[in-house]
Design a protein around this motif. Structure first.
Motif: not given
Length: 248
Positions: A51-52, A57-66, A69-73
């Motif tokens: 990872g980098t 950590d969002l809603d029980g999921e670990r999201i890598v990559d900026s 992250i924005i897509e998930a937000l």
């Protein structure tokens, strides 16, 4: 990980981490921040797992990559929106985000680190942003070893440095071409395109709105060479209008 507030794992100084941090703040999402020190056991654990940072950590999921992250937000909280509603404008905004994220942000890091490689006190303070005096002393002691790791990982050398300078000038030119005198790169509102360009190129302007106290920046031949480029003024103004005051 838990189902509590999102947790942002970050290097406080990093332009890519600022991209994710800005998105969280723009959307007004309460979150916790965990600032890591480069070379620390926790940071190396992330690296060994492939990872980098940034990581959220969002809603029980670990999201890598900026970008992810924005897509998930955006999916979690669509408003205020960073993705334009119009499909064609959104396509253009995401293309600009990818351009700056996939290459230009790395070029900015390469130029900044290469020009600062002999400024040991500055580099130690910069890498220890948000960590205090003891961390600065620690970073200064391990800088020679850390530099060799950075050179290997990111491919830093004089030839790539020269290429990255050219790429950054091209990126500044593209900002001016895309906005064509307007306030924003696409459409008539602040989008992921503006956030990404302004976040990843922040070292060109050392904005006072940056949320952590940065060390005094040393002279940079490259920054001086683009001092009067109008895109630098746009970056500063975007920070002023859309980033707000310091968090701490």
């Amino acid at each position: 990980m838990s189902d509590g507030p999102p947790v942002l794992w970050q290097y406080s100084f990093s332009n890519y981490n600022e991209k994710a941090r800005w998105a969280l703040d723009f959307k007004g999402i309460p979150h916790r921040r965990r600032s890591l020190l480069p070379g620390s056991p926790r940071a190396m654990a992330f690296s060994r797992r492939g990872g980098t940072l940034p990581v959220v950590d969002l809603d029980g999921e670990r999201i890598v990559d900026s970008t992810r992250i924005i897509e998930a937000l955006e999916a979690r909280q669509p408003e205020p929106a960073l993705y334009p509603a119009d499909p064609e404008v959104r396509r253009k905004a995401l293309e600009i985000e990818a351009f700056f994220t996939d290459s230009i942000g790395h070029d900015m890091r390469r130029v900044g680190f290469w020009e600062g490689r002999d400024e040991r006190a500055f580099m130690a303070a910069f890498l220890a942003t948000d960590h205090g005096a003891a961390a600065r002393v620690q970073m200064r002691a391990i800088l020679p070893v850390a530099w060799q790791y950075v050179v290997r990982r990111y491919g830093f050398d004089e030839e790539s440095f020269e290429r990255s300078k050219g790429a950054l000038v091209g990126a500044l030119d593209r900002i001016e071409a895309e906005r064509a005198g307007a306030d924003y790169l696409v459409g008539d509102e602040f989008t992921v395109a503006d956030l990404t360009a302004a976040a990843l190129l922040y070292p060109l302007v050392w904005p006072p709105e940056f949320q952590y106290e940065l060390p005094e920046v040393p002279h940079s031949d490259f920054r001086e060479s683009v001092r009067d480029h109008p895109a630098r003024a746009w970056i500063s103004e975007t920070w002023r209008r859309h980033r707000g005051s310091r968090r701490r």
